[in-house]
Design a protein around this motif. Sequence first.
Motif, PDB file in Angstrom:
ATOM      1  N   ALA A 108       0.869  -1.170   0.000  1.00  0.00           N
ATOM      2  CA  ALA A 108       0.000   0.000   0.000  1.00  0.00           C
ATOM      3  C   ALA A 108       0.912   1.228   0.000  1.00  0.00           C
ATOM      4  CB  ALA A 108      -0.918   0.008   1.225  1.00  0.00           C
ATOM      5  N   PRO A 109       0.387   2.384  -0.400  1.00  0.00           N
ATOM      6  CA  PRO A 109       1.223   3.585  -0.452  1.00  0.00           C
ATOM      7  C   PRO A 109       1.754   3.995   0.918  1.00  0.00           C
ATOM      8  CG  PRO A 109      -0.817   3.896  -1.686  1.00  0.00           C
ATOM      9  CD  PRO A 109      -0.979   2.629  -0.906  1.00  0.00           C
ATOM     10  N   ALA A 110       2.829   4.756   0.915  1.00  0.00           N
ATOM     11  CA  ALA A 110       3.379   5.290   2.160  1.00  0.00           C
ATOM     12  C   ALA A 110       2.302   6.100   2.885  1.00  0.00           C
ATOM     13  CB  ALA A 110       4.587   6.161   1.858  1.00  0.00           C
ATOM     14  N   GLY A 111       2.165   5.879   4.189  1.00  0.00           N
ATOM     15  CA  GLY A 111       1.191   6.598   4.989  1.00  0.00           C
ATOM     16  C   GLY A 111      -0.196   5.991   4.983  1.00  0.00           C
ATOM     17  N   ASP A 112      -0.430   4.977   4.180  1.00  0.00           N
ATOM     18  CA  ASP A 112      -1.749   4.338   4.123  1.00  0.00           C
ATOM     19  C   ASP A 112      -2.047   3.643   5.448  1.00  0.00           C
ATOM     20  OD1 ASP A 112      -3.865   2.350   3.514  1.00  0.00           O
ATOM     21  OD2 ASP A 112      -3.562   3.004   1.452  1.00  0.00           O
ATOM     22  N   ALA A 113      -3.267   3.795   5.938  1.00  0.00           N
ATOM     23  CA  ALA A 113      -3.650   3.199   7.216  1.00  0.00           C
ATOM     24  C   ALA A 113      -3.632   1.672   7.177  1.00  0.00           C
ATOM     25  CB  ALA A 113      -5.037   3.687   7.621  1.00  0.00           C
TER      26      ALA A 113
END
Length: 229
Positions: free
Chosen positions: A75-80
Amino acid sequence: MIPKERITVLADANAVATHAAEAIATAAWDAVHRRGEFLLAVSGGSTPLAMFDALAELDVPWARVHLFQVDERVAPAGDAARNLAGLEAHLISRIGLPADQLHAMPVEAVDRVNAAALYADTLHRVTGTPPMLDLIHLGLGADGHTASLVPGDAALEATEDVVVTAPYQGHRRMTLTYPVLARARRLLWVVTGEGKGEALDRLVWGDPGIPAGRVAAERAEVIADRAAG
């Protein structure tokens, strides 16, 4: 098979979190006294968050700790959805771990196969060749998966130290593999919640029919709550 003297069943999930955190803190000091550093890998999901909270309150030689991830959702950086998000919120933000000693899995990379190889290179550089971690924390799914070693996935047969899986519950994952788990000086299974009784039984007996049952048990211990155990 995991002998019963290495299985601890406690009243509830909070007691498990506290006991597991204390076990990790003790292992950290022991490793630092013996070798000058503590090489730790932690699994993701919601179960370990209370353990991270408890660990943040304990006296741990964080300046001498290298912290790795056992697995991570792509998942993208910072994705919960990232396991890193919970790890940072419940532990990293509250302790004095040097930034270069947190080794997050690079799942946001476009070339994930190469990213897995780079993470394996980091393991080799920090922990030695072949990689050997002091303690690997593992969880257990109701389907018998552990880390992101899930039923039917090609990762179950991988000889590489780090691989990327097929999609599972909506995400591909990067995960450590059996060879890395087998070399750990200590494995700490932390299992809580209803619906895991059958999987836990099969884990304890070393049933190779589930992914968790294929993990080497010689240096493993289990901490579970009554709902699971």
